[in-house]
Motif scaffolding. Structure first.
Motif, PDB file in Angstrom:
ATOM      1  N   ARG A   1     -11.364  21.480   2.092  1.00 54.59           N
ATOM      2  CA  ARG A   1     -11.447  20.189   2.559  1.00 54.59           C
ATOM      3  C   ARG A   1      -9.973  19.527   2.030  1.00 54.59           C
ATOM      4  O   ARG A   1      -9.572  20.039   1.010  1.00 54.59           O
ATOM      5  N   THR A   2      -9.798  18.604   2.817  1.00 57.06           N
ATOM      6  CA  THR A   2      -8.477  17.662   2.588  1.00 57.06           C
ATOM      7  C   THR A   2      -8.869  16.445   2.388  1.00 57.06           C
ATOM      8  O   THR A   2      -9.804  15.808   3.173  1.00 57.06           O
ATOM      9  N   SER A   3      -7.810  15.480   2.054  1.00 56.62           N
ATOM     10  CA  SER A   3      -8.098  14.151   1.813  1.00 56.62           C
ATOM     11  C   SER A   3      -7.153  13.171   2.199  1.00 56.62           C
ATOM     12  O   SER A   3      -5.741  13.631   2.117  1.00 56.62           O
ATOM     13  N   HIS A   4      -7.258  12.035   2.752  1.00 55.30           N
ATOM     14  CA  HIS A   4      -6.145  10.946   2.830  1.00 55.30           C
ATOM     15  C   HIS A   4      -6.331   9.966   1.686  1.00 55.30           C
ATOM     16  O   HIS A   4      -7.562   9.287   1.802  1.00 55.30           O
ATOM     17  N   ILE A   5      -5.772   9.787   0.779  1.00 54.81           N
ATOM     18  CA  ILE A   5      -5.778   8.962  -0.116  1.00 54.81           C
ATOM     19  C   ILE A   5      -4.870   7.411   0.048  1.00 54.81           C
ATOM     20  O   ILE A   5      -3.734   7.649   0.245  1.00 54.81           O
TER      21      ILE A   5
ATOM     22  N   LYS B   1       0.751  -1.307  -0.005  1.00 52.12           N
ATOM     23  CA  LYS B   1       0.031   0.264  -0.116  1.00 52.12           C
ATOM     24  C   LYS B   1       0.864   1.339   0.004  1.00 52.12           C
ATOM     25  O   LYS B   1       1.971   1.213   0.463  1.00 52.12           O
ATOM     26  N   ALA B   2      -0.013   2.453  -0.450  1.00 51.30           N
ATOM     27  CA  ALA B   2       0.761   3.510  -0.423  1.00 51.30           C
ATOM     28  C   ALA B   2      -0.341   4.587   0.300  1.00 51.30           C
ATOM     29  O   ALA B   2      -1.422   4.403  -0.109  1.00 51.30           O
ATOM     30  N   VAL B   3       0.212   5.637   0.878  1.00 52.61           N
ATOM     31  CA  VAL B   3      -0.827   6.546   1.325  1.00 52.61           C
ATOM     32  C   VAL B   3      -0.275   8.033   1.277  1.00 52.61           C
ATOM     33  O   VAL B   3       0.898   8.389   1.513  1.00 52.61           O
ATOM     34  N   ALA B   4      -1.282   8.833   0.926  1.00 53.61           N
ATOM     35  CA  ALA B   4      -0.964  10.319   0.609  1.00 53.61           C
ATOM     36  C   ALA B   4      -1.815  11.003   1.709  1.00 53.61           C
ATOM     37  O   ALA B   4      -3.123  10.801   1.534  1.00 53.61           O
ATOM     38  N   LYS B   5      -1.346  12.004   2.274  1.00 54.72           N
ATOM     39  CA  LYS B   5      -2.207  12.559   3.289  1.00 54.72           C
ATOM     40  C   LYS B   5      -2.485  13.804   3.327  1.00 54.72           C
ATOM     41  O   LYS B   5      -1.140  14.507   2.896  1.00 54.72           O
ATOM     42  N   TYR B   6      -3.411  14.445   3.792  1.00 52.82           N
ATOM     43  CA  TYR B   6      -3.540  16.104   3.828  1.00 52.82           C
ATOM     44  C   TYR B   6      -3.562  16.659   2.317  1.00 52.82           C
ATOM     45  O   TYR B   6      -2.832  17.608   2.276  1.00 52.82           O
ATOM     46  N   ILE B   7      -3.986  15.984   1.426  1.00 50.43           N
ATOM     47  CA  ILE B   7      -4.014  16.630   0.154  1.00 50.43           C
ATOM     48  C   ILE B   7      -5.006  17.595   0.037  1.00 50.43           C
ATOM     49  O   ILE B   7      -6.183  17.265   0.181  1.00 50.43           O
ATOM     50  N   ARG B   8      -4.835  18.608  -0.536  1.00 50.85           N
ATOM     51  CA  ARG B   8      -6.051  19.780  -0.703  1.00 50.85           C
ATOM     52  C   ARG B   8      -6.729  19.393  -2.015  1.00 50.85           C
ATOM     53  O   ARG B   8      -6.860  20.231  -2.875  1.00 50.85           O
ATOM     54  N   ILE B   9      -7.673  18.623  -1.831  1.00 51.10           N
ATOM     55  CA  ILE B   9      -8.769  18.288  -2.714  1.00 51.10           C
ATOM     56  C   ILE B   9      -9.934  17.561  -1.828  1.00 51.10           C
ATOM     57  O   ILE B   9      -9.621  16.939  -0.855  1.00 51.10           O
ATOM     58  N   SER B  10     -11.048  17.960  -2.505  1.00 52.51           N
ATOM     59  CA  SER B  10     -12.358  17.605  -1.808  1.00 52.51           C
ATOM     60  C   SER B  10     -12.304  15.999  -1.977  1.00 52.51           C
ATOM     61  O   SER B  10     -12.312  15.497  -2.759  1.00 52.51           O
ATOM     62  N   PRO B  11     -12.813  15.145  -0.601  1.00 56.23           N
ATOM     63  CA  PRO B  11     -12.804  13.842  -0.881  1.00 56.23           C
ATOM     64  C   PRO B  11     -13.851  13.360  -1.844  1.00 56.23           C
ATOM     65  O   PRO B  11     -13.668  12.298  -2.712  1.00 56.23           O
ATOM     66  N   GLN B  12     -14.993  14.205  -1.997  1.00 54.13           N
ATOM     67  CA  GLN B  12     -15.843  14.012  -3.016  1.00 54.13           C
ATOM     68  C   GLN B  12     -15.438  13.970  -4.531  1.00 54.13           C
ATOM     69  O   GLN B  12     -16.077  13.030  -5.197  1.00 54.13           O
ATOM     70  N   LYS B  13     -14.799  14.894  -4.492  1.00 56.54           N
ATOM     71  CA  LYS B  13     -14.212  14.962  -5.902  1.00 56.54           C
ATOM     72  C   LYS B  13     -13.288  13.883  -6.461  1.00 56.54           C
ATOM     73  O   LYS B  13     -13.026  13.381  -7.499  1.00 56.54           O
ATOM     74  N   ALA B  14     -12.221  13.344  -5.391  1.00 58.52           N
ATOM     75  CA  ALA B  14     -11.413  12.567  -5.399  1.00 58.52           C
ATOM     76  C   ALA B  14     -11.868  11.049  -5.518  1.00 58.52           C
ATOM     77  O   ALA B  14     -11.632  10.286  -6.455  1.00 58.52           O
ATOM     78  N   ARG B  15     -13.013  10.794  -5.088  1.00 56.98           N
ATOM     79  CA  ARG B  15     -13.744   9.483  -5.050  1.00 56.98           C
ATOM     80  C   ARG B  15     -14.369   9.299  -6.375  1.00 56.98           C
ATOM     81  O   ARG B  15     -14.516   7.987  -6.860  1.00 56.98           O
ATOM     82  N   LEU B  16     -14.507  10.338  -7.001  1.00 57.14           N
ATOM     83  CA  LEU B  16     -15.332  10.160  -8.449  1.00 57.14           C
ATOM     84  C   LEU B  16     -14.151   9.425  -9.451  1.00 57.14           C
ATOM     85  O   LEU B  16     -14.397   8.514 -10.119  1.00 57.14           O
ATOM     86  N   VAL B  17     -12.889   9.751  -8.947  1.00 60.21           N
ATOM     87  CA  VAL B  17     -11.894   9.218 -10.018  1.00 60.21           C
ATOM     88  C   VAL B  17     -11.450   7.820  -9.365  1.00 60.21           C
ATOM     89  O   VAL B  17     -11.106   6.945 -10.115  1.00 60.21           O
TER      90      VAL B  17
ATOM     91  N   ALA C   1      -6.844  13.012 -10.753  1.00 51.86           N
ATOM     92  CA  ALA C   1      -6.237  11.880 -11.422  1.00 51.86           C
ATOM     93  C   ALA C   1      -4.879  12.111 -11.178  1.00 51.86           C
ATOM     94  O   ALA C   1      -4.179  11.106 -11.129  1.00 51.86           O
ATOM     95  N   ARG C   2      -4.161  13.194 -11.171  1.00 53.91           N
ATOM     96  CA  ARG C   2      -2.728  13.360 -11.288  1.00 53.91           C
ATOM     97  C   ARG C   2      -2.553  12.967  -9.880  1.00 53.91           C
ATOM     98  O   ARG C   2      -1.104  12.174  -9.751  1.00 53.91           O
ATOM     99  N   ILE C   3      -2.908  13.318  -8.767  1.00 58.54           N
ATOM    100  CA  ILE C   3      -2.618  12.901  -7.487  1.00 58.54           C
ATOM    101  C   ILE C   3      -2.757  11.439  -7.209  1.00 58.54           C
ATOM    102  O   ILE C   3      -1.929  10.673  -6.784  1.00 58.54           O
ATOM    103  N   ILE C   4      -3.802  10.775  -7.757  1.00 61.10           N
ATOM    104  CA  ILE C   4      -4.044   9.470  -7.490  1.00 61.10           C
ATOM    105  C   ILE C   4      -3.054   8.497  -8.175  1.00 61.10           C
ATOM    106  O   ILE C   4      -2.781   7.509  -7.578  1.00 61.10           O
ATOM    107  N   ARG C   5      -2.911   8.994  -9.448  1.00 60.55           N
ATOM    108  CA  ARG C   5      -1.489   8.330 -10.202  1.00 60.55           C
ATOM    109  C   ARG C   5      -0.339   8.290  -9.426  1.00 60.55           C
ATOM    110  O   ARG C   5       0.436   7.375  -9.484  1.00 60.55           O
TER     111      ARG C   5
END
Length: 110
Positions: free
Chosen positions: A99-103, A4-20, A44-48
Motif C-alpha cells: 500500500r501507498t499513502s498520500h499525506i 499546506k504541504a502534500v507528500a504523494k505515493y509514500i510507501r507506507i500503509s495508510p492505516q499505520k500512518a494514521r496512528l501517528v 513519524a519520520r515521513i510526517i515530520r
C-alpha cells in the motif's frame, strides 16, 4: 492563513500512518515536530518532513508568525497499491498488496 504541504505515493500503509497523524492533530507545530522526532515509528519520520515543509511554506508567505502555527488538519489518503504475488503450497499463489499513502498537512496561525 492556511498553508499546506502534500507528500504523494509514500510507501507506507495508510492505516499505520494514521496512528501517528492522530497523535499530532491540533498540536502546535514546534511541539508536533519534537514529538515526531522521538517517536519510534517509520511514519513519524515521513510526517515530520511533510510538517516541516508546511511550516517552511508558511514562512515564505508574508505576515505569518511561524511560532504561532498549529496543525489544523492532517489526513492520510490511500494511494495506488502495488500488487504482488507470493507462492503458496500446491501451486497456488496469494496476492500481496503493498500500500501507498498520500499525506496532507495543513497548518494555520493560532
Amino acid at each position: 492563513m492556511e498553508t499546506k504541504a502534500v507528500a504523494k505515493y509514500i510507501r507506507i500503509s495508510p492505516q499505520k500512518a494514521r496512528l501517528v497523524a492522530d497523535i499530532i492533530r491540533g498540536m502546535k507545530a514546534d511541539q508536533a515536530v519534537t514529538t515526531l522526532r522521538f517517536m519510534p515509528k517509520k511514519a513519524a519520520r515521513i510526517i515530520r518532513k511533510v510538517l516541516e515543509s508546511a511550516v517552511a511554506n508558511a514562512d515564505q508567505t508574508t505576515s505569518v508568525d511561524v511560532d504561532s502555527l498549529y496543525v489544523k488538519k492532517i489526513y492520510i489518503d490511500g494511494g495506488p497499491m502495488l500488487k504482488r504475488f507470493s507462492p503458496r503450497a500446491m501451486g497456488r499463489a496469494t496476492r500481496i498488496l503493498k500500500r501507498t499513502s498520500h499525506i496532507t498537512v495543513i497548518v494555520d496561525e493560532a
